[in-house]
Enzyme design. Structure first.
Site, PDB file in Angstrom:
ATOM      1  N   THR A 185       0.876  -1.178   0.000  1.00 44.60           N
ATOM      2  CA  THR A 185       0.000   0.000   0.000  1.00 44.60           C
ATOM      3  C   THR A 185       0.911   1.225   0.000  1.00 44.60           C
ATOM      4  O   THR A 185       2.014   1.187   0.555  1.00 44.60           O
ATOM      5  CB  THR A 185      -0.886   0.056   1.258  1.00 44.60           C
ATOM      6  N   GLU A 330      -5.652  -4.198   0.461  1.00 45.71           N
ATOM      7  CA  GLU A 330      -5.837  -5.232   1.481  1.00 45.71           C
ATOM      8  C   GLU A 330      -7.007  -6.167   1.183  1.00 45.71           C
ATOM      9  O   GLU A 330      -7.208  -7.165   1.856  1.00 45.71           O
ATOM     10  CB  GLU A 330      -6.078  -4.578   2.854  1.00 45.71           C
ATOM     11  N   LYS A 438     -13.852  17.331  11.462  1.00 43.09           N
ATOM     12  CA  LYS A 438     -14.525  17.257  12.759  1.00 43.09           C
ATOM     13  C   LYS A 438     -14.868  18.667  13.198  1.00 43.09           C
ATOM     14  O   LYS A 438     -14.024  19.409  13.682  1.00 43.09           O
ATOM     15  CB  LYS A 438     -13.639  16.542  13.774  1.00 43.09           C
ATOM     16  N   TRP A 443     -19.229  15.148  12.406  1.00 44.21           N
ATOM     17  CA  TRP A 443     -18.386  14.852  11.259  1.00 44.21           C
ATOM     18  C   TRP A 443     -18.977  15.417   9.969  1.00 44.21           C
ATOM     19  O   TRP A 443     -20.176  15.306   9.728  1.00 44.21           O
ATOM     20  CB  TRP A 443     -18.226  13.337  11.092  1.00 44.21           C
TER      21      TRP A 443
HETATM   22  P1  ADP Z   1      -3.352   3.180  -1.521  1.00 42.03           P
HETATM   23  O1  ADP Z   1      -3.892   3.291  -0.119  1.00 42.03           O
HETATM   24  O2  ADP Z   1      -2.113   2.409  -1.675  1.00 42.03           O
HETATM   25  O3  ADP Z   1      -3.446   4.444  -2.299  1.00 42.03           O
HETATM   26  P2  ADP Z   1      -5.592   1.523  -2.268  1.00 42.03           P
HETATM   27  O4  ADP Z   1      -5.981   1.434  -3.683  1.00 42.03           O
HETATM   28  O5  ADP Z   1      -5.452   0.294  -1.507  1.00 42.03           O
HETATM   29  O6  ADP Z   1      -4.279   2.243  -2.359  1.00 42.03           O
HETATM   30  O7  ADP Z   1      -6.512   2.544  -1.518  1.00 42.03           O
HETATM   31  C1  ADP Z   1      -7.670   2.124  -0.874  1.00 42.03           C
HETATM   32  C2  ADP Z   1      -8.488   3.291  -0.438  1.00 42.03           C
HETATM   33  O8  ADP Z   1      -8.921   4.047  -1.568  1.00 42.03           O
HETATM   34  C3  ADP Z   1      -9.767   2.908   0.245  1.00 42.03           C
HETATM   35  O9  ADP Z   1      -9.570   2.569   1.577  1.00 42.03           O
HETATM   36  C4  ADP Z   1     -10.605   4.166   0.055  1.00 42.03           C
HETATM   37  O10 ADP Z   1     -10.286   5.155   0.994  1.00 42.03           O
HETATM   38  C5  ADP Z   1     -10.183   4.642  -1.296  1.00 42.03           C
HETATM   39  N1  ADP Z   1     -11.155   4.237  -2.307  1.00 42.03           N
HETATM   40  C6  ADP Z   1     -11.082   3.226  -3.181  1.00 42.03           C
HETATM   41  N2  ADP Z   1     -12.163   3.174  -3.974  1.00 42.03           N
HETATM   42  C7  ADP Z   1     -12.972   4.192  -3.595  1.00 42.03           C
HETATM   43  C8  ADP Z   1     -14.247   4.675  -4.010  1.00 42.03           C
HETATM   44  N3  ADP Z   1     -14.911   4.123  -5.016  1.00 42.03           N
HETATM   45  N4  ADP Z   1     -14.762   5.729  -3.354  1.00 42.03           N
HETATM   46  C9  ADP Z   1     -14.109   6.313  -2.337  1.00 42.03           C
HETATM   47  N5  ADP Z   1     -12.904   5.918  -1.904  1.00 42.03           N
HETATM   48  C10 ADP Z   1     -12.336   4.866  -2.516  1.00 42.03           C
END
Ligand code: ADP
Length: 542
Positions: A185, A330, A438, A443
């Protein structure tokens, strides 16, 4: 009493065996990094992935070894994945958009033995090679004719590397829980963390997603994975396409609107998958050049929140079905998708777009819950926000090389996202837990404000961050990039938003910026934005 069915381990090479047997002539078309369009099929990919496996064995690669790939989506990258997993080694995809120091850290942490890379990244790797001590050899994904002069250790052109292999190779056999892939990640704070997929989790994840209400992949599909293999398993497409015998169209290094449109039209693409930024680029091209999409019917958007306006435009002006998906590295990565459940198909067109703007419902194999900070479950009423937690056959239970326990007592993983879930099971991300604003103990969803602002005709991109406030603790600041040739009038933007959200959610100010910074996976880089606005003071703060 045990059932009397065969043990048939869910191993990744079975996918390419199947594709070669049943769909051998189905094409895989790539825009090669060298330039020309390249055409092959599953039979040839199967054969060449065996060559890769054979060569890896000759090079002394054994079960559990990590092989790095720093490469675009092409047929060579795909066949390398199958070859690597076929000897029980682990493909470790690296995102080239990471900072050099992060790439070095990741390779050293993973202790990769071989690096497969594209011509594009040779200079980048040369600049850091002296720090990549575990790499024994660099294989450049090209042929001898295009091989550049390079000092990279034991560098060889991929085609030369596998030239003396005849594909007479029996896949290694091992347990289906054996590690198959590794992806870190991007870790906006702290070091990146490695997610280690197994053969079983990859096969089950891809199988559960290929069906009609998820990725909708069929034998007749022509699929364009714009999402890179290095972005969390290309959202399973590298496996689910061969499973269905779908034609694959790999975009190589060119992900701009014009190049994608050309491929979509010339190859008859029916389904395409990518992050919102990519589709915003395609849309800008289509609008500017007054072009249509003649064969594409289905668009998957994920990786960050897809603006409602983007879904609406592609559905109404271009006749696509847009499916919004959510997930994370993950989770292999897909956790939810926005197909319309049967009893909701009667919604009016506005209601349908509202539904599609949510992140969708969990497919089979993903369990979800939302909880408060104390871990108590919250209701599925579409209003109450909570921490989103997940469990399933393709969800991580730990990070590579780290002993920390990361699951709660019920075995759920905290996604770090804040969301609602409605009575129909549709989940809506309201924020990352660290980005939520916040204000006075309540929120405010930064994502909802961004989605709203981007609907204004002058706004190309929008981001909202919390700014410290002496009375409310934090208040939202809206940061916008103007569309080409437009100027931003803050009062106009705010009055456009008025009435569409609760009064106390209204941003306290609007600031214009030339460009919003993005992370390596295309998300708005809020950390960077907070740095840029570190000394900014809200006009509402006395
Ligand atoms: P990194 O954290 O390495 O940039 P990831 O692709 O694993 O890569 O990121 C996951 C995060 O991306 C999710 O936990 C979420 O916050 C965000 N995310 C992914 N898809 C969406 C979506 N359709 N809408 C909003 N947030 C998203």
């Amino acid at each position: 009493m045990q059932g009397l069915m065969q043990d048939w381990p869910l191993l990744i090479h079975r996918v390419i065996d199947y594709a070669a047997t049943q769909h051998g002539n189905r094409e895989v078309v790539s825009r090669s990094v060298e330039g020309p369009i390249h055409r092959t099929n599953y039979k040839a990919i199967h054969q060449r992935s065996k060559n890769v496996a054979q060569r890896l064995k000759q090079d002394g690669i054994v079960l559990g070894d990590r092989i790095a790939t720093l490469a675009w989506n092409t047929w060579r990258h795909l066949e390398a994945w199958y070859g690597i997993t076929g000897v029980g080694a682990i493909y470790h995809t690296i995102n080239p958009r990471l900072f050099a120091d992060q790439i070095v850290w990741i390779v050293n942490h993973a202790q990769d033995r071989i690096m497969l890379t594209d011509l594009t990244f040779v200079p980048l790797l040369e600049s850091m090679a002296d720090r990549l001590s575990s790499i024994e050899r660099y294989v450049i994904l090209t042929d001898g004719a295009h091989m550049p002069p390079t000092k990279l250790k034991n560098a060889i052109a991929y085609e030369d590397w596998i030239a003396n292999c005849n594909g007479q190779f029996a896949w290694e056999q091992f347990d289906e829980k054996t590690a198959a892939g590794l992806c870190y990640t991007s870790g906006t704070t702290g070091n990146p963390k490695g997610v280690l997929y197994s053969h079983r989790s990859n096969v089950l994840h891809s199988m559960s997603l290929a069906h009609a209400d998820a990725l909708g992949i069929r034998n007749s599909s022509v699929v364009l994975p714009v999402v890179p293999l290095f972005h969390a398993n290309s959202w399973s497409l590298a496996f689910s396409c061969p499973m269905m015998g779908a034609k694959m169209v790999m975009p190589g290094a060119k992900l701009d609107g014009a190049s994608l449109h050309e491929l979509m039209e010339s190859e008859g693409v029916t389904m395409a998958a990518g992050v919102p930024t990519v589709w915003l680029g395609l849309l800008a091209f289509l609008q500017k050049e007054k072009k249509q999409l003649s064969t594409t019917k289905y668009m998957l958007v994920g990786g960050s929140a897809c603006p409602r306006a983007l879904i609406e435009t592609f559905e109404k002006d271009y006749g696509l079905t847009v499916v919004h998906a959510w997930g994370m590295t993950e989770m292999s990565p897909i956790g939810s998708l926005g197909a319309v459940k049967d009893h909701l198909t009667s919604l009016d067109s506005e209601g349908l777009i509202d539904l599609k703007a949510k992140q969708g419902y969990a497919p089979f194999g993903v369990e979800m819950k939302i909880t408060n900070d104390a871990g108590e479950p919250l209701p599925w009423d579409g209003k109450t926000f909570g921490r989103l937690k997940v469990a399933g056959f393709a969800v991580t239970k730990g990070y590579f090389g780290l002993d920390d326990a990361i699951l709660d007592e019920e075995g759920f993983f905290d996604t770090g996202d804040v969301s609602t879930i409605d009575a129909n099971g549709y989940m809506q991300i309201t924020d990352r837990s660290k980005d939520v604003i916040k204000s006075g103990g309540e929120w405010i969803s930064s994502i909802e404000l961004e989605n709203l602002a981007i609907g204004h005709p002058d706004v190309a991109e929008a981001a909202v961050i919390g700014i410290a406030h002496s009375k409310w603790s934090e208040r939202p600041l809206l940061i916008v990039v103007p569309k080409e040739g437009r100027t931003i009038n803050p009062a106009q933007i705010l009055s456009f938003m008025e009435g569409k959200i609760a009064k106390w959610w209204m941003p306290d100010d609007v600031q214009t910026i030339a460009e919003i910074p993005h992370t390596a996976t295309g998300k708005i880089n809020k950390l960077k934005l907070r740095e840029i606005f570190a000394n900014y003071k809200l006009p509402t703060d006395a």
